[in-house]
Design a protein around this motif. Structure first.
Motif, mmCIF file in Angstrom:
data_model
loop_
_atom_site.group_PDB
_atom_site.id
_atom_site.type_symbol
_atom_site.label_atom_id
_atom_site.label_comp_id
_atom_site.label_asym_id
_atom_site.label_seq_id
_atom_site.Cartn_x
_atom_site.Cartn_y
_atom_site.Cartn_z
ATOM 1 N N UNK A 197 14.725 9.502 16.206
ATOM 2 C CA UNK A 197 14.521 9.087 15.043
ATOM 3 C C UNK A 197 13.835 7.412 15.140
ATOM 4 N N UNK A 198 13.164 7.020 14.125
ATOM 5 C CA UNK A 198 12.627 5.720 14.223
ATOM 6 C C UNK A 198 13.482 5.052 12.938
ATOM 7 N N UNK A 199 13.553 3.758 13.129
ATOM 8 C CA UNK A 199 13.025 2.855 14.362
ATOM 9 C C UNK A 199 14.055 2.827 15.270
ATOM 10 N N UNK A 200 13.563 2.246 16.459
ATOM 11 C CA UNK A 200 14.288 1.877 17.624
ATOM 12 C C UNK A 200 13.788 0.580 17.720
ATOM 13 N N UNK A 201 14.437 -0.396 18.184
ATOM 14 C CA UNK A 201 14.181 -1.757 18.555
ATOM 15 C C UNK A 201 14.607 -2.266 20.067
ATOM 16 N N UNK A 202 13.570 -2.428 20.803
ATOM 17 C CA UNK A 202 14.013 -2.825 22.205
ATOM 18 C C UNK A 202 13.868 -4.351 22.267
ATOM 19 N N UNK A 203 15.060 -4.934 22.667
ATOM 20 C CA UNK A 203 15.034 -6.422 23.015
ATOM 21 C C UNK A 203 14.741 -6.417 24.691
ATOM 22 N N UNK A 204 15.137 -7.680 25.118
ATOM 23 C CA UNK A 204 15.010 -7.711 26.840
ATOM 24 C C UNK A 204 15.924 -6.846 27.158
ATOM 25 N N UNK A 230 20.579 -2.003 12.922
ATOM 26 C CA UNK A 230 19.779 -3.223 13.348
ATOM 27 C C UNK A 230 19.604 -4.356 12.478
ATOM 28 N N UNK A 231 19.708 -4.184 11.256
ATOM 29 C CA UNK A 231 19.687 -5.137 10.132
ATOM 30 C C UNK A 231 20.941 -6.120 10.492
ATOM 31 N N UNK A 232 22.068 -5.573 10.675
ATOM 32 C CA UNK A 232 23.259 -6.207 10.945
ATOM 33 C C UNK A 232 23.163 -7.164 12.165
#
Length: 213
Positions: free
Chosen positions: A51-58, A68-70
């Motif tokens: 499922x989207x979204x996925x958020x990749x950080x470092x 993600x919002x939290x």
């Protein structure tokens, strides 16, 4: 940060709004839901749920837009998207959940594809399904917005919150599904105001690189 999403995905849309309101830069990678790219092994290696979204950080991969919002609110507290007081935070989270839990999930692509492909529901009935659940949710939301006499031009208070991040994509979806929006003047006023703001404009599905032009 890298955001895996799709231009018309409501959950990707709300995440883009939050990132923009926080003033955060990110790279966008399109996962084409119309071509079922979310089900391919390459993306499932990133998010097993497909499922989207996925958020990749470092050093962290985030999934599920509410989480993600939290996370964004905790890690980047500037330009807050939650009120300072507990009652206000409850209200914003409740408004968000009305959309994120009770409207959006039963109108997303997985459900509609199941109706079409497994249950052989025709397109008119699929459209009626979407209109029914959006209208029911919006009616309740409109009542709550109308009762909040302290509310400004947003869902809560005088600045954008999580609730606006959720609402604007759902209004976009309602228009796609030809929902009659005239019974919801407060929702429409919030949508009109938010879409004048750069963060919302830049997050709009039709302003994404993977949108059809």
């Amino acid at each position: 940060m890298t955001l895996y999403g799709y231009f018309r995905s409501g959950t990707s849309h709300r995440t883009r709004i939050a990132l923009n309101l926080k003033g955060l830069d990110y790279d966008a990678i399109s996962i084409n839901l119309a071509k079922d790219e979310q089900s391919e092994p390459l993306f499932k290696a990133i998010n097993p749920q497909g499922l989207v979204p996925a958020l990749q950080t470092d050093d962290l991969l985030l999934y599920q837009s509410p989480a993600i919002l939290e996370w964004l609110e905790e890690v980047y507290p500037h330009n807050p998207l939650l009120p300072k007081d507990a009652a206000g935070r409850m209200q914003v989270r409740a408004l968000s959940a009305m959309i994120g839990c009770d409207i959006h999930p039963i109108n997303n692509r997985r459900i509609l594809q199941y109706l079409r492909n497994e249950l052989s529901v025709d397109e008119d009935e699929v459209l009626a399904w979407c209109q029914r659940w959006i209208a029911e949710g919006f009616a309740a939301l409109e009542t709550l917005l109308a009762k909040d006499e302290a509310r400004g031009k947003f869902c809560y208070g005088n600045s954008p919150t999580f609730a606006d991040c959720y609402l604007i994509p759902q209004v976009y979806s309602a228009r796609r599904f030809k929902v009659d929006l005239t019974p919801y003047p407060h929702i429409m006023a919030i949508d009109e105001h938010c879409r004048t703001l750069q963060a919302f404009f830049d997050a709009d599905p039709m302003n994404q690189p993977d949108a059809p032009h």
